[in-house]
Design a protein around this motif. Structure first.
Motif, PDB file in Angstrom:
ATOM      1  N   THR A 111      12.758  42.700  31.188  1.00  0.00           N
ATOM      2  CA  THR A 111      14.025  42.953  31.864  1.00  0.00           C
ATOM      3  C   THR A 111      14.397  41.774  32.764  1.00  0.00           C
ATOM      4  OG1 THR A 111      12.942  44.084  33.687  1.00  0.00           O
ATOM      5  CG2 THR A 111      13.773  45.471  31.910  1.00  0.00           C
ATOM      6  N   PHE A 112      15.690  41.628  32.964  1.00  0.00           N
ATOM      7  CA  PHE A 112      16.226  40.640  33.886  1.00  0.00           C
ATOM      8  C   PHE A 112      16.698  41.383  35.124  1.00  0.00           C
ATOM      9  CE2 PHE A 112      16.660  38.817  29.708  1.00  0.00           C
ATOM     10  CZ  PHE A 112      16.403  37.469  29.888  1.00  0.00           C
ATOM     11  N   SER A 113      16.462  40.797  36.301  1.00  0.00           N
ATOM     12  CA  SER A 113      16.938  41.435  37.528  1.00  0.00           C
ATOM     13  C   SER A 113      17.558  40.392  38.454  1.00  0.00           C
ATOM     14  CB  SER A 113      15.799  42.173  38.239  1.00  0.00           C
ATOM     15  OG  SER A 113      14.752  41.285  38.571  1.00  0.00           O
ATOM     16  N   TYR A 114      18.448  40.885  39.306  1.00  0.00           N
ATOM     17  CA  TYR A 114      19.170  40.033  40.246  1.00  0.00           C
ATOM     18  C   TYR A 114      19.453  40.869  41.493  1.00  0.00           C
ATOM     19  CZ  TYR A 114      22.625  36.725  42.032  1.00  0.00           C
ATOM     20  OH  TYR A 114      23.300  35.818  42.810  1.00  0.00           O
ATOM     21  N   PRO A 115      19.258  40.294  42.694  1.00  0.00           N
ATOM     22  CA  PRO A 115      19.447  41.093  43.918  1.00  0.00           C
ATOM     23  C   PRO A 115      20.863  41.659  44.063  1.00  0.00           C
ATOM     24  CG  PRO A 115      18.452  38.954  44.407  1.00  0.00           C
ATOM     25  CD  PRO A 115      18.866  38.922  42.969  1.00  0.00           C
ATOM     26  N   CYS A 116      20.939  42.923  44.433  1.00  0.00           N
ATOM     27  CA  CYS A 116      22.216  43.589  44.688  1.00  0.00           C
ATOM     28  C   CYS A 116      22.441  43.623  46.203  1.00  0.00           C
ATOM     29  CB  CYS A 116      22.156  45.017  44.135  1.00  0.00           C
ATOM     30  SG  CYS A 116      23.666  45.969  44.440  1.00  0.00           S
ATOM     31  N   PRO A 117      23.694  43.558  46.646  1.00  0.00           N
ATOM     32  CA  PRO A 117      23.959  43.625  48.091  1.00  0.00           C
ATOM     33  C   PRO A 117      23.422  44.887  48.766  1.00  0.00           C
ATOM     34  CG  PRO A 117      25.949  43.008  46.909  1.00  0.00           C
ATOM     35  CD  PRO A 117      24.921  43.360  45.867  1.00  0.00           C
ATOM     36  N   PHE A 125      19.047  35.024  37.049  1.00  0.00           N
ATOM     37  CA  PHE A 125      18.283  36.267  37.021  1.00  0.00           C
ATOM     38  C   PHE A 125      16.791  35.954  36.993  1.00  0.00           C
ATOM     39  CE2 PHE A 125      22.315  37.990  35.906  1.00  0.00           C
ATOM     40  CZ  PHE A 125      22.251  39.367  36.107  1.00  0.00           C
ATOM     41  N   THR A 126      15.973  36.900  37.450  1.00  0.00           N
ATOM     42  CA  THR A 126      14.521  36.810  37.340  1.00  0.00           C
ATOM     43  C   THR A 126      14.121  37.596  36.089  1.00  0.00           C
ATOM     44  OG1 THR A 126      14.310  36.751  39.733  1.00  0.00           O
ATOM     45  CG2 THR A 126      12.332  37.332  38.488  1.00  0.00           C
ATOM     46  N   PHE A 127      13.291  36.973  35.229  1.00  0.00           N
ATOM     47  CA  PHE A 127      12.862  37.652  34.004  1.00  0.00           C
ATOM     48  C   PHE A 127      11.446  38.171  34.168  1.00  0.00           C
ATOM     49  CE2 PHE A 127      11.129  37.500  29.563  1.00  0.00           C
ATOM     50  CZ  PHE A 127      11.876  38.554  29.075  1.00  0.00           C
ATOM     51  N   ASP A 128      11.249  39.448  33.888  1.00  0.00           N
ATOM     52  CA  ASP A 128       9.931  40.078  33.917  1.00  0.00           C
ATOM     53  C   ASP A 128       9.450  40.210  32.474  1.00  0.00           C
ATOM     54  OD1 ASP A 128       7.840  42.053  33.793  1.00  0.00           O
ATOM     55  OD2 ASP A 128       8.435  42.753  35.785  1.00  0.00           O
ATOM     56  N   GLU A 129       8.450  39.374  32.112  1.00  0.00           N
ATOM     57  CA  GLU A 129       7.949  39.380  30.729  1.00  0.00           C
ATOM     58  C   GLU A 129       7.364  40.724  30.328  1.00  0.00           C
ATOM     59  OE1 GLU A 129       5.475  36.135  29.218  1.00  0.00           O
ATOM     60  OE2 GLU A 129       6.210  34.900  30.886  1.00  0.00           O
ATOM     61  N   ASP A 139      14.469  31.526  24.226  1.00  0.00           N
ATOM     62  CA  ASP A 139      13.312  31.171  25.056  1.00  0.00           C
ATOM     63  C   ASP A 139      12.617  32.422  25.583  1.00  0.00           C
ATOM     64  OD1 ASP A 139      13.690  28.465  24.704  1.00  0.00           O
ATOM     65  OD2 ASP A 139      14.799  28.206  26.585  1.00  0.00           O
ATOM     66  N   PHE A 140      13.405  33.424  25.983  1.00  0.00           N
ATOM     67  CA  PHE A 140      12.831  34.667  26.516  1.00  0.00           C
ATOM     68  C   PHE A 140      12.182  35.476  25.405  1.00  0.00           C
ATOM     69  CE2 PHE A 140      16.352  33.559  29.395  1.00  0.00           C
ATOM     70  CZ  PHE A 140      15.619  33.379  30.559  1.00  0.00           C
ATOM     71  N   ILE A 141      12.801  35.483  24.225  1.00  0.00           N
ATOM     72  CA  ILE A 141      12.232  36.185  23.077  1.00  0.00           C
ATOM     73  C   ILE A 141      10.894  35.556  22.701  1.00  0.00           C
ATOM     74  CG2 ILE A 141      12.550  36.669  20.600  1.00  0.00           C
ATOM     75  CD1 ILE A 141      15.648  36.758  21.274  1.00  0.00           C
ATOM     76  N   ASP A 142      10.844  34.212  22.747  1.00  0.00           N
ATOM     77  CA  ASP A 142       9.596  33.499  22.449  1.00  0.00           C
ATOM     78  C   ASP A 142       8.507  33.843  23.468  1.00  0.00           C
ATOM     79  OD1 ASP A 142      10.884  32.337  20.300  1.00  0.00           O
ATOM     80  OD2 ASP A 142      11.186  30.407  21.286  1.00  0.00           O
ATOM     81  N   GLN A 143       8.889  34.014  24.740  1.00  0.00           N
ATOM     82  CA  GLN A 143       7.920  34.333  25.794  1.00  0.00           C
ATOM     83  C   GLN A 143       7.232  35.663  25.559  1.00  0.00           C
ATOM     84  OE1 GLN A 143       9.161  34.151  29.948  1.00  0.00           O
ATOM     85  NE2 GLN A 143      10.641  32.552  29.442  1.00  0.00           N
ATOM     86  N   VAL A 144       7.950  36.631  25.019  1.00  0.00           N
ATOM     87  CA  VAL A 144       7.388  37.982  24.874  1.00  0.00           C
ATOM     88  C   VAL A 144       6.806  38.234  23.480  1.00  0.00           C
ATOM     89  CG1 VAL A 144       8.852  38.942  26.665  1.00  0.00           C
ATOM     90  CG2 VAL A 144       9.624  39.027  24.290  1.00  0.00           C
TER      91      VAL A 144
END
Length: 75
Positions: free
Chosen positions: A24-30, A16-20, A69-74
């Motif tokens: 949110t996490f996102s991933y391409p949908c078909p 997933f791509t994380f947007d700080e 790691d993501f919690i630390d980033q934000v």
């Protein structure tokens, strides 16, 4: 009567791509849009990312430790 949830796929959290900024996490949908799930939802034990444009859902595969790691980033 409980509704059967149909999962399109299982995706590892590192794919997933994380947007700080949005946390949110996102991933391409078909369909061309993106599956999305928030860091807060994952912390609360939710693991289903939903596409806002179609009915597809994916299961996010992760361990609780992966979130730190993501919690630390934000923070």
């Amino acid at each position: 009567m409980s509704e059967q949830v149909s999962i399109y796929d299982q995706i590892e959290i590192e794919d997933f791509t994380f947007d700080e900024e949005l946390q949110t996490f996102s991933y391409p949908c078909p369909c061309g849009d993106k599956f999305q799930i928030s860091l807060g939802d994952l912390e609360d034990g939710e693991n289903i990312a939903v596409c806002p444009s179609c009915s597809l859902m994916v299961e996010v595969i992760f361990e609780k430790e992966d979130l730190q790691d993501f919690i630390d980033q934000v923070s």
